[in-house]
Write an enzyme that holds these catalytic residues in place. Structure first.
Site, PDB file in Angstrom:
ATOM      1  N   THR A   8     -32.936  62.729 -44.430  1.00  0.00           N
ATOM      2  CA  THR A   8     -32.509  63.349 -45.677  1.00  0.00           C
ATOM      3  C   THR A   8     -31.683  64.609 -45.469  1.00  0.00           C
ATOM      4  O   THR A   8     -31.775  65.270 -44.411  1.00  0.00           O
ATOM      5  CB  THR A   8     -33.757  63.716 -46.510  1.00  0.00           C
ATOM      6  OG1 THR A   8     -33.375  64.441 -47.677  1.00  0.00           O
ATOM      7  CG2 THR A   8     -34.701  64.600 -45.708  1.00  0.00           C
ATOM      8  N   ASP A   9     -30.924  64.983 -46.494  1.00  0.00           N
ATOM      9  CA  ASP A   9     -30.199  66.254 -46.510  1.00  0.00           C
ATOM     10  C   ASP A   9     -31.137  67.446 -46.629  1.00  0.00           C
ATOM     11  O   ASP A   9     -30.731  68.587 -46.374  1.00  0.00           O
ATOM     12  CB  ASP A   9     -29.188  66.271 -47.660  1.00  0.00           C
ATOM     13  CG  ASP A   9     -29.845  66.137 -49.033  1.00  0.00           C
ATOM     14  OD1 ASP A   9     -30.836  65.380 -49.146  1.00  0.00           O
ATOM     15  OD2 ASP A   9     -29.375  66.764 -49.999  1.00  0.00           O
TER      16      ASP A   9
ATOM     17  N   TYR B 180     -41.345  68.963 -47.948  1.00  0.00           N
ATOM     18  CA  TYR B 180     -40.695  67.665 -47.782  1.00  0.00           C
ATOM     19  C   TYR B 180     -39.699  67.712 -46.627  1.00  0.00           C
ATOM     20  O   TYR B 180     -39.723  66.854 -45.728  1.00  0.00           O
ATOM     21  CB  TYR B 180     -40.002  67.261 -49.081  1.00  0.00           C
ATOM     22  CG  TYR B 180     -39.101  66.056 -48.934  1.00  0.00           C
ATOM     23  CD1 TYR B 180     -39.635  64.801 -48.647  1.00  0.00           C
ATOM     24  CD2 TYR B 180     -37.716  66.169 -49.074  1.00  0.00           C
ATOM     25  CE1 TYR B 180     -38.814  63.694 -48.504  1.00  0.00           C
ATOM     26  CE2 TYR B 180     -36.897  65.070 -48.937  1.00  0.00           C
ATOM     27  CZ  TYR B 180     -37.438  63.836 -48.649  1.00  0.00           C
ATOM     28  OH  TYR B 180     -36.612  62.744 -48.490  1.00  0.00           O
TER      29      TYR B 180
ATOM     30  N   TYR C   7     -42.274  59.373 -47.865  1.00  0.00           N
ATOM     31  CA  TYR C   7     -42.858  60.143 -48.957  1.00  0.00           C
ATOM     32  C   TYR C   7     -41.715  60.975 -49.520  1.00  0.00           C
ATOM     33  O   TYR C   7     -41.177  61.859 -48.846  1.00  0.00           O
ATOM     34  CB  TYR C   7     -43.967  61.032 -48.413  1.00  0.00           C
ATOM     35  CG  TYR C   7     -44.690  61.861 -49.459  1.00  0.00           C
ATOM     36  CD1 TYR C   7     -45.974  61.529 -49.861  1.00  0.00           C
ATOM     37  CD2 TYR C   7     -44.094  62.985 -50.029  1.00  0.00           C
ATOM     38  CE1 TYR C   7     -46.658  62.297 -50.799  1.00  0.00           C
ATOM     39  CE2 TYR C   7     -44.760  63.746 -50.971  1.00  0.00           C
ATOM     40  CZ  TYR C   7     -46.040  63.400 -51.355  1.00  0.00           C
ATOM     41  OH  TYR C   7     -46.697  64.156 -52.287  1.00  0.00           O
TER      42      TYR C   7
ATOM     43  N   TRP D  21     -29.261  62.326 -52.388  1.00  0.00           N
ATOM     44  CA  TRP D  21     -29.075  62.039 -53.806  1.00  0.00           C
ATOM     45  C   TRP D  21     -29.052  60.524 -54.071  1.00  0.00           C
ATOM     46  O   TRP D  21     -28.194  60.003 -54.772  1.00  0.00           O
ATOM     47  CB  TRP D  21     -27.786  62.693 -54.303  1.00  0.00           C
ATOM     48  CG  TRP D  21     -27.802  64.188 -54.343  1.00  0.00           C
ATOM     49  CD1 TRP D  21     -28.519  65.027 -53.542  1.00  0.00           C
ATOM     50  CD2 TRP D  21     -27.055  65.038 -55.222  1.00  0.00           C
ATOM     51  NE1 TRP D  21     -28.266  66.333 -53.853  1.00  0.00           N
ATOM     52  CE2 TRP D  21     -27.367  66.380 -54.881  1.00  0.00           C
ATOM     53  CE3 TRP D  21     -26.136  64.796 -56.247  1.00  0.00           C
ATOM     54  CZ2 TRP D  21     -26.802  67.466 -55.543  1.00  0.00           C
ATOM     55  CZ3 TRP D  21     -25.581  65.885 -56.898  1.00  0.00           C
ATOM     56  CH2 TRP D  21     -25.905  67.200 -56.558  1.00  0.00           C
TER      57      TRP D  21
END
Length: 319
Positions: A100-101, A124, A60, A149
């Site tokens: 993710t970052d 998130y 998601y 990104w």
């Protein structure tokens, strides 16, 4: 090697389909075929497919929507990750999980290492941290790859948004005080396949293309490279203005600095990472080719895993 890959309809999932090397028997599933938040469904699929590796590219990723849709964000990013990890443990399957970052708060001024503590700023990021923790708890030897990104020719991402706006407007304002690294889904896909082949890989790795940029820098590069390859008319003139984050409010707070340290991954795979501007140019060239004006580049053909990875990392080859 049989690899079960989730998230087939996302931008990373599509890149993994295009770049699947010879020697891999990939099985791609989207949400319509497998709801990863359903443990029974996940176990049933793994029992039927019996892969050697499961690569979880599902997620998601609607960062702003997650602030008002936490239940769904956690269902996919946390419960889904846990369901996959527990099923992999039951059936003896190796797991690669993409993160993710956004697990970081962006307060550092140097690249985040894999040892840095996680401090997400929003729903998130919290859901992705919960997913990482669930994966590690079930499978301590699982591979977790954080990226940032991400973009490709498919889906909603910064590159596609900029190309659309640049075709419509004469002036754009783009945030200049958030720093990270644009990452092409094509290079990330190749790295993930390399890690799938490397049985000694385990734990957390960071991967983005090399270098760093602001969103403003990224937008200027998209404009220049798109004109160069013919995605925008050569005489198209657009004013791109740097703006502060405060001038572009969003539902979710984003890390101001999220450059990732890739040393552990480089050491693991022995690869030279291409600069983000090189991969952006390559991505835009392939987007131009896909418009039908040129034949598709040979880099989309299937090759052996070793030659695929070596070529893509030696030569240029964004959640």
């Amino acid at each position: 090697m049989k690899i079960l890959i989730t998230g087939k309809n996302g931008q990373l999932g599509r890149a993994l389909q295009i770049l699947a090397p010879q020697g891999v028997r990939p099985v791609f599933l989207g949400r319509e075929e497998l709801n990863i938040s359903n443990p029974a469904a996940v176990a049933s699929v793994l029992d039927k497919v019996r892969p050697e590796v499961l690569l979880n590219a599902a997620g998601y990723t609607a960062v702003d929507k997650a602030e008002s849709d936490a239940t769904e964000a956690f269902a996919v990013n946390a419960i889904g990750a846990e369901s996959l990890a527990l099923a992999c443990k039951e059936f003896g399957v190796r797991l690669l999980h993409v993160s993710t970052d956004f697990v970081f708060d962006g307060l550092k001024s140097s690249p985040y290492t894999v040892q840095d503590p996680v401090r997400p700023l929003g729903v998130y990021g919290e859901s992705k941290v919960a997913g990482e923790e669930a994966v590690r708890a079930a499978l301590p030897d699982a591979v977790i790859v954080r990226t940032a990104w991400l973009y490709s020719a498919h889906g909603n991402n910064f590159v596609n948004t900029m190309l659309r706006l640049m075709a419509e407007r004469d002036q754009l304002g783009v945030v200049v005080d958030q720093i990270g690294t644009p990452t092409w889904a094509g290079t990330l896909a190749r790295v993930l396949y390399a890690l799938a082949y490397d049985g000694s890989a385990r734990g957390v790795y960071h991967y983005t293309d090399a270098g760093a940029a602001s969103w403003y820098d990224f937008a200027v590069a998209i404009y220049e490279e798109a004109k160069s390859v013919g995605l925008l008319p050569a005489d198209r003139e657009i004013q791109i203005k740097p703006i502060a984050t405060s001038e572009y409010p969003t539902a979710a707070i984003r890390p101001q600095y999220s450059v990732l340290d890739k040393k552990r991954l480089v050491s693991q795979l022995g690869l030279d990472l291409p600069h983000w501007r090189q991969t952006l140019r390559r991505a835009l060239e392939e987007m131009k080719c896909s418009s039908g004006e040129k034949s598709a580049p040979s880099t989309t053909h299937r090759r052996t895993a070793g030659s695929e990875v070596a070529e893509s990392m030696g030569i240029p080859g964004n959640e």
